[in-house]
Design a protein around this motif. Structure first.
Motif, PDB file in Angstrom:
ATOM      1  N   UNK A 158       0.845  -1.188   0.000  1.00 34.50           N
ATOM      2  CA  UNK A 158       0.000   0.000   0.000  1.00 34.50           C
ATOM      3  C   UNK A 158       0.884   1.243   0.000  1.00 34.50           C
ATOM      4  N   UNK A 159       0.565   2.174  -0.872  1.00 31.57           N
ATOM      5  CA  UNK A 159       1.250   3.464  -0.890  1.00 31.57           C
ATOM      6  C   UNK A 159       0.194   4.534  -0.637  1.00 31.57           C
ATOM      7  N   UNK A 160       0.366   5.304   0.417  1.00 28.31           N
ATOM      8  CA  UNK A 160      -0.655   6.248   0.838  1.00 28.31           C
ATOM      9  C   UNK A 160      -0.732   7.481  -0.044  1.00 28.31           C
ATOM     10  N   UNK A 161      -1.787   8.226   0.132  1.00 23.08           N
ATOM     11  CA  UNK A 161      -2.003   9.431  -0.675  1.00 23.08           C
ATOM     12  C   UNK A 161      -0.897  10.459  -0.457  1.00 23.08           C
ATOM     13  N   UNK A 162      -0.572  11.165  -1.516  1.00 23.89           N
ATOM     14  CA  UNK A 162       0.442  12.223  -1.506  1.00 23.89           C
ATOM     15  C   UNK A 162       1.816  11.733  -1.069  1.00 23.89           C
ATOM     16  N   UNK A 163       2.055  10.429  -1.171  1.00 24.27           N
ATOM     17  CA  UNK A 163       3.399   9.915  -0.916  1.00 24.27           C
ATOM     18  C   UNK A 163       4.289  10.200  -2.119  1.00 24.27           C
ATOM     19  N   UNK A 164       5.568  10.376  -1.857  1.00 21.79           N
ATOM     20  CA  UNK A 164       6.558  10.594  -2.908  1.00 21.79           C
ATOM     21  C   UNK A 164       7.629   9.513  -2.772  1.00 21.79           C
ATOM     22  N   UNK A 165       7.728   8.655  -3.792  1.00 22.59           N
ATOM     23  CA  UNK A 165       8.668   7.539  -3.750  1.00 22.59           C
ATOM     24  C   UNK A 165       9.934   7.917  -4.511  1.00 22.59           C
ATOM     25  N   UNK A 166      11.082   7.831  -3.842  1.00 27.82           N
ATOM     26  CA  UNK A 166      12.357   8.186  -4.458  1.00 27.82           C
ATOM     27  C   UNK A 166      12.718   7.265  -5.611  1.00 27.82           C
ATOM     28  N   UNK A 167      13.400   7.809  -6.615  1.00 31.31           N
ATOM     29  CA  UNK A 167      13.699   7.072  -7.837  1.00 31.31           C
ATOM     30  C   UNK A 167      14.646   5.902  -7.635  1.00 31.31           C
ATOM     31  N   UNK A 169      14.313   2.869  -6.635  1.00 34.95           N
ATOM     32  CA  UNK A 169      14.256   2.190  -5.341  1.00 34.95           C
ATOM     33  C   UNK A 169      13.340   0.978  -5.430  1.00 34.95           C
ATOM     34  N   UNK A 170      13.492   0.089  -4.446  1.00 39.31           N
ATOM     35  CA  UNK A 170      12.632  -1.077  -4.331  1.00 39.31           C
ATOM     36  C   UNK A 170      11.749  -0.905  -3.104  1.00 39.31           C
ATOM     37  N   UNK A 171      10.432  -0.896  -3.325  1.00 43.03           N
ATOM     38  CA  UNK A 171       9.473  -0.719  -2.237  1.00 43.03           C
ATOM     39  C   UNK A 171       8.811  -2.069  -1.978  1.00 43.03           C
ATOM     40  N   UNK A 172       9.167  -2.677  -0.859  1.00 44.91           N
ATOM     41  CA  UNK A 172       8.639  -4.005  -0.543  1.00 44.91           C
ATOM     42  C   UNK A 172       7.662  -3.983   0.626  1.00 44.91           C
ATOM     43  N   UNK A 173       7.455  -2.783   1.236  1.00 41.34           N
ATOM     44  CA  UNK A 173       6.523  -2.649   2.348  1.00 41.34           C
ATOM     45  C   UNK A 173       5.729  -1.354   2.206  1.00 41.34           C
ATOM     46  N   UNK A 174       4.713  -1.197   3.020  1.00 41.02           N
ATOM     47  CA  UNK A 174       3.784  -0.077   2.887  1.00 41.02           C
ATOM     48  C   UNK A 174       4.470   1.265   3.156  1.00 41.02           C
ATOM     49  N   UNK A 175       4.050   2.275   2.378  1.00 41.50           N
ATOM     50  CA  UNK A 175       4.547   3.645   2.548  1.00 41.50           C
ATOM     51  C   UNK A 175       3.380   4.506   3.043  1.00 41.50           C
ATOM     52  N   UNK A 176       3.479   5.108   4.228  1.00 43.67           N
ATOM     53  CA  UNK A 176       2.360   5.879   4.778  1.00 43.67           C
ATOM     54  C   UNK A 176       2.034   7.107   3.927  1.00 43.67           C
ATOM     55  N   UNK A 177       0.817   7.610   4.021  1.00 44.62           N
ATOM     56  CA  UNK A 177       0.441   8.811   3.281  1.00 44.62           C
ATOM     57  C   UNK A 177       1.251  10.019   3.735  1.00 44.62           C
ATOM     58  N   UNK A 178       1.418  10.956   2.812  1.00 42.96           N
ATOM     59  CA  UNK A 178       2.053  12.255   3.059  1.00 42.96           C
ATOM     60  C   UNK A 178       3.553  12.164   3.346  1.00 42.96           C
ATOM     61  N   UNK A 179       4.160  10.989   3.139  1.00 41.73           N
ATOM     62  CA  UNK A 179       5.580  10.827   3.423  1.00 41.73           C
ATOM     63  C   UNK A 179       6.372  10.683   2.128  1.00 41.73           C
TER      64      UNK A 179
END
Length: 278
Positions: A158-167, A169-179
Motif C-alpha cells: 500500500x502506498x498512501x495518498x500524496x506519498x513521494x517515492x524516491x527514484x 528504489x525497491x518498495x517491498x513494504x507499505x509507505x504511509x500517506x504524506x511521506x
C-alpha cells in the motif's frame, strides 16, 4: 469517429463517435471507450476493458491483456481506466487475475513511458507513475502519490495518498500517506512540497508533522505510539494518517531512517508531557 484505415475495431467493442483511433491500433473484444479519447499508433486494448472520457493513450500502450499470474486460468475479469488519464508510450496495464475483479485506474492519472500496472492494482485519482515504474499485483496507490522513475513496488504493498517515492528504489513494504522515501526505500520525512502544492493548510501540516514524530521518530512501541497519535489527531488528514497505520497490512511498513537517541529523546519528552497534561 476518425479511425485510421489500418486500425481494427472488434464488432463487440463500443467506441464513442468522438474518438480518434490511430494507425495499426487494435481494439479487441467487448471494449468500451468514452468520449474524446485519442489512441495513438499501435495501441492495443483488449478484453473487458472500459476507458472513460478524455483519455490520451500513446503509441504501443497495451491495456487489458491477460494478467502475468500463473494461477490465472481464463477467469472473467476487468480493467477500468478513469477520465482524463494520460497513458504514454509502451505502458502496460493488465486486467485482474481474480474472477469478476477489476484492475482500476482513477481519474486524472499520468502513466509515463514503460511503466507497468499489474493485475488487481488500484490507483486512486491523480497518481503519477514516472517512466519505468513497475507495480506488482494487488498494489494500492493513494490519490496524488508520485512513484518516481525505475521504482519497483512489491505485490500487496500500500502506498498512501500524496506519498513521494524516491527514484530507482525497491518498495517491498507499505509507505504511509504524506511521506517521502529515499533511493533505498526508507521513509525520510513528510512530503512537505507535495502538501504545500495541494494547498494543505499550515495547521494541518503541523499536525501531520507532530503525528509523524510520534509514530516514526519517538522510539516508543508501535502500539503505544499509535494510541498517543490517535489522541492527538484532530483533523481529517491527521486521522487518515493514523488510520493507515492501524489498518490491516500484509507487508508491514517501510523502515524509517534512524535518528540518534539524543534526538529521539528530545522529540519524545515534550510529547510525553503533552500527553500527561491531557
Amino acid at each position: 469517429m476518425r479511425v485510421h484505415p489500418t486500425a481494427y475495431i472488434h464488432p463487440d467493442a463500443t467506441v464513442h463517435p468522438s474518438c480518434k483511433i490511430g494507425p495499426n491500433a487494435v481494439i479487441d473484444g467487448p471494449v468500451r471507450i468514452g468520449a474524446n479519447c485519442q489512441l495513438g499508433p499501435s495501441v492495443v486494448i483488449m478484453g473487458h476493458t472500459e476507458i472513460a472520457a478524455d483519455c490520451s493513450i500513446h503509441s504501443h500502450a497495451v491495456i487489458g491483456d491477460k494478467p502475468q499470474d500463473k494461477k490465472y486460468n481464463g477467469e472473467l475479469s476487468f480493467c477500468r481506466i478513469g477520465e482524463r488519464c494520460v497513458i504514454r508510450e509502451s505502458v502496460t496495464i493488465h486486467r485482474a487475475s481474480i474472477e469478476l475483479a477489476t484492475t482500476k485506474i482513477g481519474n486524472g492519472c499520468y502513466l509515463m513511458t514503460n511503466s507497468h500496472v499489474a493485475h488487481d492494482c488500484h490507483l486512486e485519482d491523480e497518481v503519477t507513475l514516472v517512466s519505468g515504474a513497475l507495480l506488482g499485483g494487488h498494489v494500492h496507490v493513494g490519490s496524488n502519490a508520485v512513484i518516481s522513475g525505475n521504482v519497483g513496488v512489491h505485490q500487496h504493498v500500500r502506498i498512501g495518498q500524496l506519498a513521494m517515492i524516491g527514484g530507482v528504489s525497491m518498495i517491498s513494504q507499505d509507505v504511509p500517506p504524506f511521506t517521502m522515501t529515499d533511493h533505498q526505500g526508507e521513509i525520510i520525512g513528510l512530503n512537505a512540497v507535495g502538501l504545500a502544492l495541494k494547498g494543505i493548510s499550515p495547521a494541518e501540516q503541523q499536525e501531520l508533522k507532530a503525528l509523524f514524530k510520534v509514530i516514526c521518530r519517538s522510539g516508543m512501541p508501535q502500539r503505544r505510539s499509535l494510541e498517543l497519535a490517535a489522541e492527538l489527531a484532530n483533523t481529517e488528514l491527521g486521522r487518515q494518517f493514523v488510520d493507515f497505520f492501524q489498518a490491516e497490512t500484509r507487508r508491514g511498513f517501510c523502515r524509517f531512517r534512524r535518528r540518534n537517541s539524543r534526538l529521539q529523546q528530545s522529540i519524545l519528552t515534550p510529547l510525553k508531557q503533552q500527553s500527561t497534561c491531557k
